[in-house]
Each structure stands twice: as structure tokens, then as C-alpha cells.
Design a protein around this motif. Sequence first.
Motif, PDB file in Angstrom:
ATOM      1  N   VAL A   7      -7.868  -1.111   0.151  1.00  0.00           N
ATOM      2  CA  VAL A   7      -7.484   0.351   0.355  1.00  0.00           C
ATOM      3  C   VAL A   7      -6.327   0.775  -0.738  1.00  0.00           C
ATOM      4  O   VAL A   7      -6.211   1.644  -1.663  1.00  0.00           O
ATOM      5  CB  VAL A   7      -6.700   0.890   1.531  1.00  0.00           C
ATOM      6  N   LEU A   8      -5.376  -0.507  -1.034  1.00  0.00           N
ATOM      7  CA  LEU A   8      -4.179  -0.493  -2.063  1.00  0.00           C
ATOM      8  C   LEU A   8      -5.070  -0.349  -3.255  1.00  0.00           C
ATOM      9  O   LEU A   8      -4.406   0.402  -4.008  1.00  0.00           O
ATOM     10  CB  LEU A   8      -3.640  -1.574  -1.823  1.00  0.00           C
ATOM     11  N   LEU A  58      -7.725   1.136  -4.014  1.00  0.00           N
ATOM     12  CA  LEU A  58      -8.370   2.542  -4.394  1.00  0.00           C
ATOM     13  C   LEU A  58      -7.055   3.511  -4.748  1.00  0.00           C
ATOM     14  O   LEU A  58      -7.186   4.202  -5.602  1.00  0.00           O
ATOM     15  CB  LEU A  58      -9.041   2.987  -3.008  1.00  0.00           C
ATOM     16  N   VAL A  59      -6.134   3.089  -3.931  1.00  0.00           N
ATOM     17  CA  VAL A  59      -4.824   4.145  -4.205  1.00  0.00           C
ATOM     18  C   VAL A  59      -4.464   3.971  -5.734  1.00  0.00           C
ATOM     19  O   VAL A  59      -4.016   4.725  -6.534  1.00  0.00           O
ATOM     20  CB  VAL A  59      -3.729   3.685  -3.199  1.00  0.00           C
ATOM     21  N   ILE A  93      -7.058  -4.380   3.929  1.00  0.00           N
ATOM     22  CA  ILE A  93      -6.004  -3.196   3.223  1.00  0.00           C
ATOM     23  C   ILE A  93      -5.851  -3.156   2.014  1.00  0.00           C
ATOM     24  O   ILE A  93      -5.465  -2.421   1.289  1.00  0.00           O
ATOM     25  CB  ILE A  93      -4.665  -3.496   4.315  1.00  0.00           C
ATOM     26  N   VAL A 142      -6.758   5.334  -8.341  1.00  0.00           N
ATOM     27  CA  VAL A 142      -6.833   6.950  -8.252  1.00  0.00           C
ATOM     28  C   VAL A 142      -5.407   7.319  -9.070  1.00  0.00           C
ATOM     29  O   VAL A 142      -5.545   8.065  -9.764  1.00  0.00           O
ATOM     30  CB  VAL A 142      -6.710   7.711  -6.800  1.00  0.00           C
ATOM     31  N   GLY A 143      -4.346   6.562  -8.483  1.00  0.00           N
ATOM     32  CA  GLY A 143      -3.061   6.800  -9.245  1.00  0.00           C
ATOM     33  C   GLY A 143      -3.033   6.705 -10.735  1.00  0.00           C
ATOM     34  O   GLY A 143      -2.512   7.554 -11.456  1.00  0.00           O
ATOM     35  N   VAL A 163       2.882   6.436  -7.431  1.00  0.00           N
ATOM     36  CA  VAL A 163       2.070   7.390  -7.898  1.00  0.00           C
ATOM     37  C   VAL A 163       2.620   8.879  -7.495  1.00  0.00           C
ATOM     38  O   VAL A 163       2.782   9.667  -8.452  1.00  0.00           O
ATOM     39  CB  VAL A 163       0.707   7.342  -7.532  1.00  0.00           C
ATOM     40  N   VAL A 190      -4.817   9.551 -12.264  1.00  0.00           N
ATOM     41  CA  VAL A 190      -3.955  10.813 -12.263  1.00  0.00           C
ATOM     42  C   VAL A 190      -2.932  10.643 -13.212  1.00  0.00           C
ATOM     43  O   VAL A 190      -2.675  11.823 -13.971  1.00  0.00           O
ATOM     44  CB  VAL A 190      -3.532  11.098 -10.817  1.00  0.00           C
ATOM     45  N   LEU A 191      -2.382   9.819 -13.275  1.00  0.00           N
ATOM     46  CA  LEU A 191      -0.975   9.620 -14.137  1.00  0.00           C
ATOM     47  C   LEU A 191      -1.332   9.397 -15.705  1.00  0.00           C
ATOM     48  O   LEU A 191      -0.528   9.685 -16.500  1.00  0.00           O
ATOM     49  CB  LEU A 191      -0.050   8.436 -13.667  1.00  0.00           C
ATOM     50  N   LEU A 208       0.987  -1.279   0.020  1.00  0.00           N
ATOM     51  CA  LEU A 208      -0.013   0.117  -0.140  1.00  0.00           C
ATOM     52  C   LEU A 208       1.049   1.314   0.062  1.00  0.00           C
ATOM     53  O   LEU A 208       0.660   2.067  -0.685  1.00  0.00           O
ATOM     54  CB  LEU A 208      -0.690  -0.017   1.150  1.00  0.00           C
TER      55      LEU A 208
END
Lengths: 480, 155
Positions: free
Chosen positions: B137-138, B140-141, B134, B144-145, A146, B148-149, A139
Motif C-alpha cells: 500500500v505504501l 501505491l501511495v 502494508i 500516486v504521490g 504528498v 501528482v507532484l 505509510l
Amino acid sequence: MNPLLLEVIVVVLGIVLLMLEAFVSKSDKTFLAWIGIGGLFAVLVASFFTVPVPADAPYAAFYTTDALAMFFKRFSLLATILVLVMGIDYAPTVEKFVPGASKGAGVGEFLSLPVLTCAGLMWMVSAVDFIAIFVSLELVTISFYVLVAYMRRSATCLEAGTKYLILGALSTGFIVFGITWIFGVTGQTNLAAIATVLPQLPASASAALLFGLGLVLISLGFKIAVFPFQFWVPDVYQGAPTPITAFLSVGSKAAGFVVLVRVLTPFLQDETIGAKVAGVLAVITGATLLFGNLAALPQKNFKRLMSYSSIAHAGYLLMAVTSIGVAVAEPAISFYLAAYLAMTFLAFLVMALVASAVGGDDLSNFNGLARRSPWLAGAMLVAMLSLAGIPFTVGFLGKLYIFEVALSAQHYWLVGIGALTVACGFYYYLQIVRAMYWMPAAENAAAVPVSMTSRITMAALAIAIFVFGIYPQPILSMLG
Amino acid sequence: MILFGLAVVCMRSPVSSAMCLVVSFLGLAALFFTLDAFFIGIIQVLVYAGAVMVLFLFIIMLLDLKTAPPRKLNILAWSGGGLVLIGFVALLMKVVLGDPGLAIPKPALATDNLNDVKLIGLTLFTDFNLPFQIIGVLLLVATVGVVVLSRRELK
């Protein structure tokens, strides 16, 4: 309250920030950082009112809330708050290097992702099972992929992101392979269970065990940036956005060290293989100290200098890790990392301001800073003195505790190398001080504008460096 | 499996590389079958050889990748990398061959019809619930990443 709630609140906060980013049509996105700072501060306060997890809870095998975990939860929260503070001033730079259709595009995610990273760091420092270590580590690492590559119109930033991604993925492969070997030998993923199984293992199993541990060590060595797994550090530190560089060098490193301490403790305390593991660690420590300090000497770029300095600091920390089998090292490691947080963030805060005012992060940009902005130069002076380890600063006490632990574990030659390299450190840290106080400024140089938030944060960090350098008892008592 | 794994790296055309990766995944699935882990074997075929590889091929076609031109051999880099590789494989072989666990025969399963899916589900959602969350959540990140990228213009 249940300590697991802390992470849940942080994750919810991160999601709320993302939602606000998406649905609030306001071009100035820095209000997200303020909500983030407020929320994280509330969690920081709440962390003092938690009860230990019950031993029969289903997650107790993965998650611990001992003094070390709680200390580093607060540490992660504080580091993230500082990153967001830096992020507020850094937002215009992010905006410039992100392709956006409207004003303020891309800033919101830049300010909300560190909150989710923080949750990962908090889980990581609590993880006592290889599975939990692996998922929380991922995580943290993925969110850093990013964030490092965030400003994708900047070529150096993209280069940093690519390098970090490739080497990070490789190191993930190593840790998984290592965990399977250790699981294969011991039949356990829980570190406490491994500690009880270890003495009962036949001697013939130690080769496979050491092989697995070696692979895990390679991967963690990459995370904490020790020799010979440090190749990525200078380029990534230089290319990444400055707040993220600071986050990477403090948050990621600290959590990596906590995991390293937790993973290595059962092995270092084992009678059959403990000495071997300590031997390998001692060699890595010596090499890291020498490499980090010597390679920092000729650096002309501030971020590269800080990256080699961060390798050097990993060396000092590893010196204490090496001594775990024979001496109590956790308080010394935790104190050193707390000191490292204060001085690194102070240095990066000043650097970010100077770099955005002058337009570059070379050392020559600091020329004559003392005459232009005496307070800023003063803050940098404090950070550098502490990083070098001058008495009456936290940096000095941190090194003192580390050397004390290493001496009590009888690693005399490591302490010798450490003392030599500290002298090396004086040279390159004071090089910056020389540039600020004795070099003439460029013709057109003006005073560097400093926002009120940065002013308060820098003053708080500088005061903390001196106060805890003279009176460290509050931190030590938190460590139990 | 290893042969096709090597081919993935050595092939010049990205499409052939991807096809070799499919075969390599099938080999890995077969390995799981021989270990009586049928569910993981099937998932390996469905998810990796099926879904992930289709995605890979889509990306290759979208990016319109051409066959990479042959590169000049950098002798120093190759010999350095080769030394590390040989050293690693030698160490691995030494550990594997010296391990007494190799001689122990594989125990037979207690029952013939083990309910893999149910057992994995139970383990995942009871004992390993925290790591499982967990991972949520990973993801999700990561999502989003990616947005964004990769978006051409952020809003």
C-alpha cells in the motif's frame, strides 16, 4: 468479522476512488469525497461488529485489537471523514494551486489519498511490533509528504512540503537506528516479548537499551511535535492545505501518541530503567508545555497559533504518558485526544471558510466576524472555549483527567507548570474571540458563505463538545 | 565506507557525490559479507549500487545539475551542528565501548551452505506477511504521490 477486514476495506475504497478518478470523465470531482465519506462511515459502523483476532493467527504478533486500538481505529475513521468534508469546500483552492489541463484536475487524488492515509493510521494504532510500527508509520508519513506539498503552485506549500520531507526522513533514520539497538539488546521486535525479556537483562545492557529507546523517542517526538523536535510545526502547519493541517494535527498526532504509549509502556514499567525514562519524559513535558504556550502568545496568524497550541496540547498529553509506570493513563490520553479531535476540527472548519471568503488566515481576518456571520463566530467561540479548557466543555474534562493522572503519579511540579500554562492559553485563545466579537470589521466585509455540509458538521461538533463535556460516560465506556 | 560517506556530503559536484555513494554502498555490502549475510550483501550491490545509483545518475543528468558554488561558512550553524554531532558520536562510542556484548565472539554458522534466499522468502511471506502487504500500500501511495507532484499538467 475479522477486524483486519476493516483496513482491507479502507484500502480497497482508496483504490476504487483512484480508479473512479481516472476513468469517470466528470469535471466535478467532489462526488469522490461523498463516496469516500459513505464508505468510511460504513467501516465505522462495521467496526462495532468485529471479533478479537485469534491468538494463533499468523499476524497476531503484529496486530492487536484491544480497546485502545479499536477506539483509535474509529477515531482515525472519524478524522478522515471530517478531512473529506473539509476537502469538499476546499476543492476550488486546490484546483487553483495545482497545474491542470482541464477543470477539476488534481482534486480527485487530493480526496482519495486521505483514505489510504486512514488505513495507515488504523494499522499504526494496532501495531504491537516494531516492524509493523515502522511500516505503518512510513505509510502515514509518506502520504503526508504528498498531501502537505500538494498545492505546488503555492510557494509556502512547497516550502512546507520540503521541510516536512527532510525532517521526516531524518526522523525515520532515527527510529530505524533505535529499533536496531533495542533489537540488538533484547533480541525481539515484538513489544510483548520485549516486556518479558526486559527483567532478565543484565544491568550492563541498560546503557545500550536507553540509547536505542532515546533514538526511538526522538523520532516519535518529531511525529507528535514535542519540544525540542517541534521546529517544523509552525511552517508546515501554515503552508499545508487547511484540511491536511487539521489531519496532521489530529490524525498523525493521535496515532503517534498511541505508538508512544505502546512502545514506552514496557520500559516505564521496568524496575531498573523505568524511573530514568520517566525522568526524561517529565523534562520534555515541562519544556513542551512552556514552549508551546509561551510561543503562541505573540502569534498573529491563525494557523501558526494553532500549531503552537498543538505543541502545547502534546505537552498535556505527554504529562499523562509520563505517569504510565505508576498510574492508569490510557483512558485519560484517549479521552483528551477525542476532545482534541472535536475542537481542533471545529476551529479549522471555521477557519477554512473564513480564510477562503476573506482570502487569508491572519487573525485580523476574524475581526467583527460575530456581526457578519454570528453562527460561524459562535462555532469558533465554542472551539476556543474548549481548547482553553472552560468548564462544561470536553477540553476542560480532558485536562481534568490528565491532571488527575499526573497527581496520582505525584508529578506535582508538572501539574504546577500545566496549571500556569493553561492560564497562558486563556490569553491567546480568547484573543481570537476578542477579534470576532469586539474588533470592528473591515469596510467591505460581507457574510461568509457556508455550505450545508459544513453547517451540519460544525453543529454536530459543537454539540458534541458540550454533550461530552457534561456527560462523558459514552466515551469512557468505549475505553473499557 | 565512512570516508566515502563523508565525501558524498562534501563533494561539490553531484556526479562525484553519487560515485562516492557507490563506493560507500560497496563497503556496506562488504560488511554484510563479513557477517555471513551473503544474500543481503549481493542485494545491496545489485539494488543499491546498481539500480538505485543508475537512477540517481539519470536524474542528475536530466536535471543538468552544475557544480555547487562554494558557500560562505556560517560559523554559528557549523559550530552548533558540530556540537550536536560530537555529542552524538561521543554518546554512541560510550555505549558501544561499554557494552559487554562486544567481547562475545561471533558464533559460527550451523551449516556452511545456508539457503539465504529461501529462508528470507519464507520469513517474508509467512511470519512477516502483514507488514509486507502494508509496504505494498505504501508503494501505491508513493507512486500516486510522485505522479501528482511531478506531472507538468494534471488531467
